[in-house]
Scaffold this motif. Structure first.
Motif, short mmCIF file in Angstrom:
data_model
loop_
_atom_site.label_atom_id
_atom_site.label_comp_id
_atom_site.label_asym_id
_atom_site.label_seq_id
_atom_site.Cartn_x
_atom_site.Cartn_y
_atom_site.Cartn_z
N CYS A 44 4.89 -7.68 1.57
CA CYS A 44 4.98 -6.57 2.63
C CYS A 44 4.86 -7.25 3.89
O CYS A 44 5.43 -6.86 4.98
CB CYS A 44 3.76 -5.53 2.39
N CYS A 97 0.69 -1.14 0.02
CA CYS A 97 0.05 0.03 0.06
C CYS A 97 0.78 1.29 0.01
O CYS A 97 0.21 2.45 -0.17
CB CYS A 97 -0.97 -0.14 1.31
N CYS A 117 -1.39 -7.86 -0.35
CA CYS A 117 -0.12 -7.32 0.48
C CYS A 117 0.99 -8.14 0.31
O CYS A 117 2.24 -7.53 0.58
CB CYS A 117 -0.64 -7.63 1.90
S1 SF4 Z 1 0.32 -5.71 5.03
FE1 SF4 Z 1 1.81 -4.16 4.07
S2 SF4 Z 1 0.49 -3.77 2.03
FE2 SF4 Z 1 -1.02 -4.64 3.48
S3 SF4 Z 1 -2.19 -3.14 4.30
FE3 SF4 Z 1 -0.40 -3.60 5.76
S4 SF4 Z 1 1.21 -2.44 4.89
FE4 SF4 Z 1 -0.32 -2.35 3.48
#
Ligand code: SF4
Lengths: 204, 470
Positions: B410, B349, B407
């Motif tokens: 991440c 994100c 995601c």
């Molecule tokens: S896991 Fe990573 S990509 Fe997913 S919402 Fe959280 S920070 Fe954002």
């Protein structure tokens, strides 16, 4: 929620800074249902090597078995909003974390589960850690009425938001309080939609 | 009542005031929530609802997104049953409570903080929450948006409200212009390194100044996204012409007369000229270099031209640095440029919107990656856009894998992980120990910098690469 007033308990001097919630509970454990207990996941990757062998973490040191207080350094609980970090601490038996600063979301999650985030000065954290390191198995008294941490014959003040303090002292649940305002909430929601039509998601 | 015409107010003051349902004597306010996003990780909160036998107060203001656990390859099949169960559980919970779900098979599926703005669900002036700390992202459009824990998610589901104490107000003014190939990500890492990972703790952070006004909406989203890594409760930028242009025509954004009224309201949100902030910081965009992390907290950031820091300072600080370097497998004093990487990841994100993919592709075009890597677009819509522009071919021709949106690496919940000891150049937001896999070593940087690392197989100053190779 269980009220928190005073706690006299064994304290574990973790002594680390920037202990993020990814460390407190690695993401891969978070799909598990809570009933199974999250205590074993607490700081898992610092405690257990990839081969499954213990890394000799202080959490697994017999001298600290049964500790209900953890002492750490600045920025404890930073990062991800995962409340599972609090579940892991709680299920491990921790009821209070003492540190010079906390991640905002972590501190809020902690209070909602009855765990006290006690914020002390950097100097006090150093002194408490030093005192704990001097002999294993030392007990600390945390008094939420007086907002003090007592180590032997020394006492250190801690701070906590006054509302959170009351919530912990009384074991209050937000929901009961909110439901007393049901009529106001309903009125607000109706007004908001009427006065600002753009707040309603357009149907695509 | 709000003193409408008297005291000058900040953007945050205006957002706050307009959401207060009631104030308690002790200073806590009950706030109305305009949008609530849930994801697979929200299962703890749904269970609390079941335990209390309560329903969702405002299902039409609640949106589900499958992102944290979804596979990025082989869809719609989910090989791992434990992961499949998480995605299925979200579907069950949202269906049961009548919540619109952007599920695995939805053309609008993507990462929650990419989907919200992209679909026009995120708007200026709204209060937005999600059980995810990077909810601060949505503030880029002038919303009051913050992450919450599972107990609060349950509270919002049941009441559409939250008890909050008003955070302090902080503003960072960024003058000047960012240099060539220097992006919002570099600025964000620069800010975090300057103020620390808890530097904005307890504050609502507004960004303003020439450099911010000139940032694209994508750039502002990146900057507000990363603000949680400085400890900010929420982050925001005043809505302006760019915000409105971005929102016009989005599926859930207002249309026609309603949009016209909205624009008037949105443009009035900007901080008043004399508004007072509890804390104010000023920096110059010209001082920002391509910035990367070398350690295990986003505050461990340095310009790519610097060297790995040597342990110095207090005993405690030295210990922290030594442990961080040991985890990262780095030698104090060596130049950051030239440190070999094993893998690259473009996604999350933070940096997987179309502008980010374009920036990475412009570096990779006509070049080959020396290390394997994964590109996971921020949403399925971004993926389609990238394909329409031919970016997917640039990535695959370079030897990278172009996958579905989620995601992914991440957080690695879907199984996209780096191996222990592997060094990853990553566009994500957290270089915490183990975040991308047990023992994985993460270096955060911009998409262009990740692309440069892919091409050379080591940490590289993208400016030098583009200069040398043309
Ligand atoms: S896991 Fe990573 S990509 Fe997913 S919402 Fe959280 S920070 Fe954002």
């Amino acid at each position: 929620m269980v009220p928190f007033t005073t706690l006299n308990a064994l304290a574990c001097p973790l002594g680390l800074e920037n202990v993020d919630t990814d460390q407190l509970i690695p993401a891969r454990f978070m799909s598990r249902p809570r009933d199974a207990g999250y205590g074993g996941f607490l700081l898992h990757d610092q405690r257990v090597g990839p081969d499954g062998a213990s890394r000799g973490s202080i959490l697994d040191n017999k001298a600290y078995a049964g500790a209900a207080i953890m002492v750490a350094r600045r920025n404890f609980g930073t990062g991800s909003s995962r409340e599972a970090a609090v579940y892991a601490l709680w299920d491990f038996g921790i009821r209070c974390v003492i540190a010079p600063s906390f991640g905002d979301i972590f501190a809020s999650n902690a209070v909602k589960n009855g765990l006290l985030p006690a914020q002390v000065s950097e100097v006090a954290a150093d002194a408490i850690l030093e005192w704990l390191a001097a002999a294993s198995g030392r007990m600390i008294t945390v008094d939420l009425q007086a907002c003090s941490v007592v180590c032997g014959n020394r006492s250190y003040p801690f701070v906590i938001d006054p509302v959170r303090r009351l919530q912990l002292l009384n074991g209050w649940d937000d929901l009961d309080l909110t439901l007393q305002h049901e009529a106001a909430i309903k009125r607000y929601g109706e007004n908001r939609r009427r006065e600002h039509a753009w707040v309603v998601p357009a149907v695509s | 009542m709000t003193p409408k015409d008297s005291a000058p107010r900040t953007l945050f003051d205006k957002l706050w005031d307009s959401h207060v349902i009631t104030m308690r004597e002790d200073g806590e306010a009950l706030l109305w929530v305009d949008r609530h996003f849930v994801h697979e990780g929200s299962h703890h909160a749904f269970r609390k609802l079941d335990e209390k036998a309560r329903g969702v107060a405002e299902p039409s203001l609640t949106f589900g997104v499958a992102d944290h656990y979804v596979p990025t390859r082989g869809r719609p099949v989910i090989a791992d049953p434990e992961i499949g169960q998480m995605v299925e559980r979200l579907k069950r919970n949202t269906t049961k409570h009548g919540i619109r779900l952007f599920g695995l098979d939805d053309p609008a599926q993507g990462i929650v903080h990419v989907v919200g703005p992209e679909q026009g669900l995120t708007l200026p002036g709204l209060l937005i929450v999600c059980g995810d700390s990077h909810t601060s992202t949505h503030g880029a459009l002038g919303a009051f948006a913050f992450g919450i824990g599972a107990s609060e998610v349950a509270h919002v589901l049941m009441t559409q409200t939250l008890w909050q104490r008003k955070p302090k107000r902080m503003r960072i003014l960024v003058d000047g212009t960012l240099g060539a190939h220097i992006t919002a990500k570099d600025l964000a890492l620069h800010v975090i390194a300057t103020i620390g990972a808890d530097g904005a703790r307890g504050h609502a952070l507004e960004y303003a100044g020439e450099a911010i006004a000139n940032l694209s909406i994508e750039g502002r989203l990146t900057l507000c996204n990363m603000s949680i890594e400085a400890g900010a409760r929420c982050a925001m930028v005043s809505p302006d012409a760019a915000t409105i242009a971005y929102l016009e025509g989005r599926p859930y954004a207002p249309k026609g007369e309603v949009m016209e009224a909205a624009i008037v309201a949105w443009l009035a949100l900007a901080s008043d000229p004399d508004a007072v902030f509890d804390r104010e910081l000023r920096m110059n965009a010209a001082d920002v270099a391509p910035t990367i992390t070398w350690g295990v907290s986003p505050e461990d950031s340095l310009p790519i031209t610097a060297s790995v820091p040597s342990p110095e300072g207090s005993t405690q600080r030295q210990k922290y640095l030594m442990e961080a370097l040991a985890y990262m497998g780095l030698e104090a004093g060596r130049a950051l440029v030239g440190i070999p990487v094993d893998r690259v990841f473009i996604g999350s994100c933070t940096n997987a919107r179309i502008e980010d993919l374009r920036a990475a592709a412009s570096v990779l075009k006509g070049r080959k990656a020396r290390v394997p890597g994964l590109v996971s677009p921020g949403s399925s819509a971004v993926k389609r856009m990238a394909e329409a522009e031919g970016l997917d071919r640039i990535f695959t021709d370079a030897g990278l894998t172009f996958a579905d949106s989620g995601c992914s690496m991440c957080v690695g919940m879907n199984g996209d992980l780096a191996a222990s000891g592997e060094r990853v150049a990553s566009t994500t937001n957290r270089n915490f120990r183990g975040r991308q896999g047990v023992g994985a070593r993460t270096h955060l940087m911009s998409p262009a910098m990740v692309a440069a690392a892919a091409v050379t197989g080591c940490l590289t100053d993208v400016r030098a690469l583009l200069l040398v190779e043309g």
